[in-house]
Design an enzyme around this catalytic site. Structure first.
Site, PDB file in Angstrom:
ATOM      1  N   LYS A  10       0.789  -1.196   0.028  1.00 29.40           N
ATOM      2  CA  LYS A  10       0.060   0.029   0.168  1.00 29.40           C
ATOM      3  C   LYS A  10       0.826   1.300  -0.034  1.00 29.40           C
ATOM      4  O   LYS A  10       2.055   1.063   0.407  1.00 29.40           O
ATOM      5  CB  LYS A  10      -0.975  -0.066   1.135  1.00 29.40           C
ATOM      6  CG  LYS A  10      -2.216  -1.187   1.144  1.00 29.40           C
ATOM      7  CD  LYS A  10      -2.970  -0.985   2.423  1.00 29.40           C
ATOM      8  CE  LYS A  10      -4.154  -2.097   2.310  1.00 29.40           C
ATOM      9  NZ  LYS A  10      -5.132  -1.838   3.390  1.00 29.40           N
ATOM     10  N   TYR A  50     -12.488  -1.424  -3.979  1.00 29.54           N
ATOM     11  CA  TYR A  50     -12.915  -1.484  -2.744  1.00 29.54           C
ATOM     12  C   TYR A  50     -14.460  -1.613  -2.550  1.00 29.54           C
ATOM     13  O   TYR A  50     -15.120  -1.109  -1.468  1.00 29.54           O
ATOM     14  CB  TYR A  50     -12.386  -0.633  -1.719  1.00 29.54           C
ATOM     15  CG  TYR A  50     -10.972  -1.153  -1.359  1.00 29.54           C
ATOM     16  CD1 TYR A  50     -10.902  -2.392  -0.323  1.00 29.54           C
ATOM     17  CD2 TYR A  50     -10.011  -0.379  -1.459  1.00 29.54           C
ATOM     18  CE1 TYR A  50      -9.805  -2.544   0.134  1.00 29.54           C
ATOM     19  CE2 TYR A  50      -8.635  -0.754  -0.849  1.00 29.54           C
ATOM     20  CZ  TYR A  50      -8.472  -1.959  -0.276  1.00 29.54           C
ATOM     21  OH  TYR A  50      -7.358  -2.259   0.390  1.00 29.54           O
ATOM     22  N   ASN A 113      -2.130   0.183   6.679  1.00 28.13           N
ATOM     23  CA  ASN A 113      -1.523  -0.685   7.132  1.00 28.13           C
ATOM     24  C   ASN A 113      -0.607  -1.908   6.243  1.00 28.13           C
ATOM     25  O   ASN A 113      -0.617  -2.956   6.170  1.00 28.13           O
ATOM     26  CB  ASN A 113      -2.702  -1.656   7.850  1.00 28.13           C
ATOM     27  CG  ASN A 113      -3.772  -2.255   6.803  1.00 28.13           C
ATOM     28  OD1 ASN A 113      -3.680  -1.843   5.725  1.00 28.13           O
ATOM     29  ND2 ASN A 113      -4.912  -2.768   7.379  1.00 28.13           N
ATOM     30  N   HIS A 116      -2.305  -5.489   1.305  1.00 27.69           N
ATOM     31  CA  HIS A 116      -3.624  -5.861   1.130  1.00 27.69           C
ATOM     32  C   HIS A 116      -3.355  -7.388   0.644  1.00 27.69           C
ATOM     33  O   HIS A 116      -2.444  -7.457  -0.001  1.00 27.69           O
ATOM     34  CB  HIS A 116      -4.324  -5.289   0.152  1.00 27.69           C
ATOM     35  CG  HIS A 116      -5.698  -5.854  -0.224  1.00 27.69           C
ATOM     36  ND1 HIS A 116      -6.810  -5.890   0.133  1.00 27.69           N
ATOM     37  CD2 HIS A 116      -5.734  -6.808  -1.662  1.00 27.69           C
ATOM     38  CE1 HIS A 116      -7.510  -6.611  -0.478  1.00 27.69           C
ATOM     39  NE2 HIS A 116      -7.174  -7.172  -1.590  1.00 27.69           N
ATOM     40  N   GLU A 127      -9.775  -9.875  -8.093  1.00 29.67           N
ATOM     41  CA  GLU A 127      -8.590  -8.793  -8.079  1.00 29.67           C
ATOM     42  C   GLU A 127      -7.564  -8.824  -8.671  1.00 29.67           C
ATOM     43  O   GLU A 127      -6.962  -7.958  -9.322  1.00 29.67           O
ATOM     44  CB  GLU A 127      -8.352  -8.776  -6.346  1.00 29.67           C
ATOM     45  CG  GLU A 127      -9.557  -8.480  -5.320  1.00 29.67           C
ATOM     46  CD  GLU A 127      -9.291  -8.535  -3.997  1.00 29.67           C
ATOM     47  OE1 GLU A 127      -8.278  -9.056  -3.584  1.00 29.67           O
ATOM     48  OE2 GLU A 127     -10.148  -8.400  -3.044  1.00 29.67           O
TER      49      GLU A 127
HETATM   50  P1  ADP Z   1      -8.258  -6.581   5.223  1.00 24.41           P
HETATM   51  O1  ADP Z   1      -7.327  -5.625   4.753  1.00 24.41           O
HETATM   52  O2  ADP Z   1      -7.299  -7.241   6.492  1.00 24.41           O
HETATM   53  O3  ADP Z   1      -8.651  -7.771   4.834  1.00 24.41           O
HETATM   54  P2  ADP Z   1     -10.714  -5.414   5.694  1.00 24.41           P
HETATM   55  O4  ADP Z   1     -11.011  -5.949   4.579  1.00 24.41           O
HETATM   56  O5  ADP Z   1     -11.594  -5.598   6.908  1.00 24.41           O
HETATM   57  O6  ADP Z   1      -9.365  -5.834   6.143  1.00 24.41           O
HETATM   58  O7  ADP Z   1     -10.678  -3.952   5.401  1.00 24.41           O
HETATM   59  C1  ADP Z   1      -9.978  -3.421   4.183  1.00 24.41           C
HETATM   60  C2  ADP Z   1      -9.242  -2.091   4.447  1.00 24.41           C
HETATM   61  O8  ADP Z   1      -9.810  -1.115   4.981  1.00 24.41           O
HETATM   62  C3  ADP Z   1      -8.007  -2.631   5.654  1.00 24.41           C
HETATM   63  O9  ADP Z   1      -6.844  -3.274   5.257  1.00 24.41           O
HETATM   64  C4  ADP Z   1      -7.818  -0.986   6.179  1.00 24.41           C
HETATM   65  O10 ADP Z   1      -6.905  -0.216   4.987  1.00 24.41           O
HETATM   66  C5  ADP Z   1      -9.156  -0.438   6.032  1.00 24.41           C
HETATM   67  N1  ADP Z   1      -9.925  -0.754   7.081  1.00 24.41           N
HETATM   68  C6  ADP Z   1     -10.294  -1.449   7.816  1.00 24.41           C
HETATM   69  N2  ADP Z   1     -11.058  -1.214   9.051  1.00 24.41           N
HETATM   70  C7  ADP Z   1     -10.727   0.031   9.165  1.00 24.41           C
HETATM   71  C8  ADP Z   1     -10.962   1.166  10.365  1.00 24.41           C
HETATM   72  N3  ADP Z   1     -11.626   0.700  11.498  1.00 24.41           N
HETATM   73  N4  ADP Z   1     -10.762   2.266   9.943  1.00 24.41           N
HETATM   74  C9  ADP Z   1     -10.073   2.764   9.117  1.00 24.41           C
HETATM   75  N5  ADP Z   1      -9.744   1.682   7.978  1.00 24.41           N
HETATM   76  C10 ADP Z   1     -10.186   0.531   8.145  1.00 24.41           C
HETATM   77 MG    MG Z   2     -10.292  -7.716   3.119  1.00 20.42          MG
END
Ligand code: ADP
Ligand code: MG
Length: 138
Positions: A10, A50, A113, A116, A127
């Site tokens: 990212k 997304y 974070n 992805h 994807e």
């Molecule tokens: P992952 O990336 O672990 O699969 P999710 O699919 O739940 O997690 O969420 C997609 C992305 O959205 C996350 O990687 C993160 O960048 C963002 N995200 C998820 N939860 C939050 C939150 N509570 N606040 C802000 N951004 C979030």
């Molecule tokens: Mg996810």
């Protein structure tokens, strides 16, 4: 189980100069890189990617962040690839990520974070095809 998954390094991790270290860990963990490119997504592109999160409260923030700078998109091959890549990434929230995971080491927050990863074989296929043509998979 499919042997392919989709990953992104990212914009936060690319901007901080962590690309090389993350790719090294991907290779060391036994993944074969089948596709890799540096891109800078438009807001529209990241909204499309997304779309499943469109109703979540963080959708605007997430798509703004994902289009804020360059990122690396990856097609990764390994046995049971979706789980293997999510295991290497660690928990969404870096505060809950295990030692040795990419998010533990490189993520700054739950939103920014570092990486992805697809959550299912079906989404991995969707994807990968969002960013790569068949000809681009080596
Ligand atoms: P992952 O990336 O672990 O699969 P999710 O699919 O739940 O997690 O969420 C997609 C992305 O959205 C996350 O990687 C993160 O960048 C963002 N995200 C998820 N939860 C939050 C939150 N509570 N606040 C802000 N951004 C979030
Ligand atoms: Mg996810």
């Amino acid at each position: 189980m499919s042997n392919l998954t989709f990953g992104i390094i990212k914009p936060d991790a690319v901007a901080k100069g962590h690309t090389g270290k993350i790719i090294d860990k991907i290779i060391s963990a036994g993944f074969r890189i089948r596709g890799m490119k540096l891109i800078h997504q438009s807001k529209k592109q990241s909204e499309g990617f997304y779309a499943v999160h469109a109703e979540r409260p963080f959708y605007g923030e997430l798509t703004e962040f994902m289009s804020s700078g360059a990122c690396i998109v990856l097609a990764l091959e390994k046995e049971n690839a979706v789980k293997a890549w999510r295991d290497l990434m660690g928990a969404t929230n870096p505060a809950e990520a295990d030692e040795g995971t990419l998010r533990k080491e490189f993520a700054g927050s739950i939103g920014e974070n570092a990486v992805h990863g697809s959550d299912s074989d079906e989404n991995a296929a969707i994807e990968i095809s969002y960013f790569f043509s068949k000809l681009e998979l080596v």
